[in-house]
Write a protein that holds these residues in place. Structure first.
Motif, short mmCIF file in Angstrom:
data_model
loop_
_atom_site.label_atom_id
_atom_site.label_comp_id
_atom_site.label_asym_id
_atom_site.label_seq_id
_atom_site.Cartn_x
_atom_site.Cartn_y
_atom_site.Cartn_z
N TRP A 296 0.87 -1.32 0.01
CA TRP A 296 0.12 0.03 0.10
C TRP A 296 0.98 1.00 -0.12
N GLY A 297 2.03 1.20 0.39
CA GLY A 297 2.77 2.54 0.34
C GLY A 297 3.05 2.99 -1.02
N GLU A 298 3.06 2.18 -1.86
CA GLU A 298 3.41 2.57 -3.52
C GLU A 298 1.99 2.76 -4.25
N GLN B 37 -7.27 6.11 -0.57
CA GLN B 37 -7.85 5.57 0.56
C GLN B 37 -7.01 4.28 1.09
N LEU B 38 -5.85 4.01 0.21
CA LEU B 38 -5.31 2.84 0.53
C LEU B 38 -3.77 3.06 1.07
N ALA B 39 -3.39 4.06 0.48
CA ALA B 39 -1.73 4.43 0.76
C ALA B 39 -1.65 4.67 2.35
N PRO B 40 -2.67 5.40 3.20
CA PRO B 40 -2.20 5.66 4.40
C PRO B 40 -2.10 4.22 5.38
N PHE C 297 -2.63 11.04 2.38
CA PHE C 297 -4.04 11.08 1.80
C PHE C 297 -3.83 11.36 0.12
N ASP C 298 -2.84 12.16 -0.20
CA ASP C 298 -2.63 12.38 -1.54
C ASP C 298 -1.06 11.84 -1.82
N PRO C 299 -1.02 10.43 -1.80
CA PRO C 299 0.12 9.91 -2.16
C PRO C 299 1.04 10.22 -3.25
N VAL C 300 0.50 10.93 -4.33
CA VAL C 300 1.24 11.07 -5.43
C VAL C 300 1.78 12.38 -5.13
N ASN D 93 5.11 13.04 7.96
CA ASN D 93 3.70 12.57 7.67
C ASN D 93 3.90 11.19 7.21
N SER D 94 5.12 10.46 7.53
CA SER D 94 5.09 9.20 6.90
C SER D 94 5.92 8.38 7.98
N ALA D 95 5.59 7.16 8.24
CA ALA D 95 6.24 6.25 9.04
C ALA D 95 7.60 5.80 8.50
#
Length: 336
Positions: free
Chosen positions: A27-29, A34-37, A210-213, A240-242
């Motif tokens: 999901w990180g990529e 809705q899925l990236a987080p 929430f806006d991964p791009v 804002n990233s683990a």
């Protein structure tokens, strides 16, 4: 009774499937908001799967226990490397060192007095404060001691980052996505004129996942920008990233920096903190390390602040130079 057993089996199966899918390292990529987080929620997934494992074992639901055990192992596989290489004690005596406080004060913080109280209590050599939308006019600044005579913000760029320092500062670059190029994070870079030698300090704040791009674009911009700055390099910010996320891993690889302050979750700051996410990070280039790293008590923000002792390997450093991409002309912060 038979219906109850059947219902429990179905529920455990559904939970296992959903939790297993959510824990997959894909999901990180994802470019789907809705899925990236999901990639950043591994601590919560680990706690939940371990809890379900402890519940299913006494109930002799061994298949379910096996599934939850595997899910826990999968999450811990990604989590543990980001926490195990921790504080190694005091920095070498010969190293140049200073204390650094990082805090996202939260623009809706209802207890601004607590911000000044925290900074005065900890008395770091340098404090990096994020979400300071009033810049040098923040209402809590007058309550600070005279320990930090040098202060820098982003001026017209409006990045909402603020740096307080015991030593003179030269501004290398000020950037925000609304003022500069879209896809570039809120960033303030300064050259700190430490008595034992200069170093570069960067304060940054990336967009939410929430806006991964867009967030990935910010990470790529930041990596390129850091390569233009003079060493030694210390970077602190709310990413804002683990730490196990692709964004942080790519940033470390592309910019030649590593995460030096490894802590537990920094968001949220309330009762759910043990299940939260470490999204505030300190990173450093070659020759930079951290010791005595700790999270500070809540101070009204939705983030916990970080305090660390930063050590720099002695090395010759040149004068401050103008920042590259997104930067401007180097400008010495005047003595108050």
């Amino acid at each position: 009774m038979r219906f109850g057993h059947h219902f429990l089996s179905v529920m455990l199966g559904v939970i296992g499937i959903l939790l297993g899918i959510a824990s997959l390292p894909i999901w990180g990529e994802s470019v789907t908001p809705q899925l990236a987080p999901l990639e950043h929620l591994r601590i919560g997934f680990a706690w939940l799967s371990i809890g379900l494992l402890m519940v299913t074992l006494p109930l002799r639901r061994f298949l379910a226990a096996l599934v939850f055990g595997l899910i826990a192992f999968l999450n811990l596989f990604y989590l543990l490397p980001t926490f195990l290489t921790l504080d190694r004690g005091a920095p070498p005596p010969a190293a140049q060192h200073f204390t650094l406080l990082h805090a996202n004060i939260w623009n809706r913080n209802p207890t601004t007095d607590a911000i000044a109280a925290m900074v005065n209590r900890e008395r770091p050599d340098i404090a990096v404060m994020l979400e300071t939308f009033h810049g040098l006019q923040e209402p809590w600044l007058p309550a600070l001691d005279l320990h930090w005579p040098y202060r820098a913000d982003c001026g017209a760029a409006g990045c909402a980052n603020l740096i307080l320092s015991r030593w003179p500062l030269t501004i290398l670059g000020q950037n925000s996505s609304w003022f500069n190029a879209k896809g570039s994070p809120a960033t303030l870079a300064v050259r700190v004129h430490h008595p034992a030698g200069d170093f570069t300090l960067v304060a940054t704040h990336l967009a939410q996942p929430f806006d991964p791009v867009f967030q990935a674009q910010e990470g790529a911009w930041l990596a390129r920008y850091l390569l233009t700055l003079p060493p030694p390099l210390v970077v602190t910010g709310d990413f804002n990233s683990a730490p196990w996320s692709p964004l942080i891993r790519k940033l470390e690889q592309q910019a030649g920096i590593t995460r030096i302050a490894r802590t537990g979750p920094t968001w949220p700051s309330g009762p759910l903190n043990p299940f939260g996410i470490p999204i505030d990070h300190m990173l450093g280039g070659p020759g930079v390390s951290a010791a005595n790293v700790r999270r500070l008590p809540p101070f009204g923000s939705d983030h916990l602040a970080l305090l660390a002792e930063i050590a720099l390997t002695p090395q010759a450093v040149g004068p401050a130079k103008p920042a590259g991409e997104g930067g401007g002309t180097a400008a010495l912060v005047p003595t108050p």
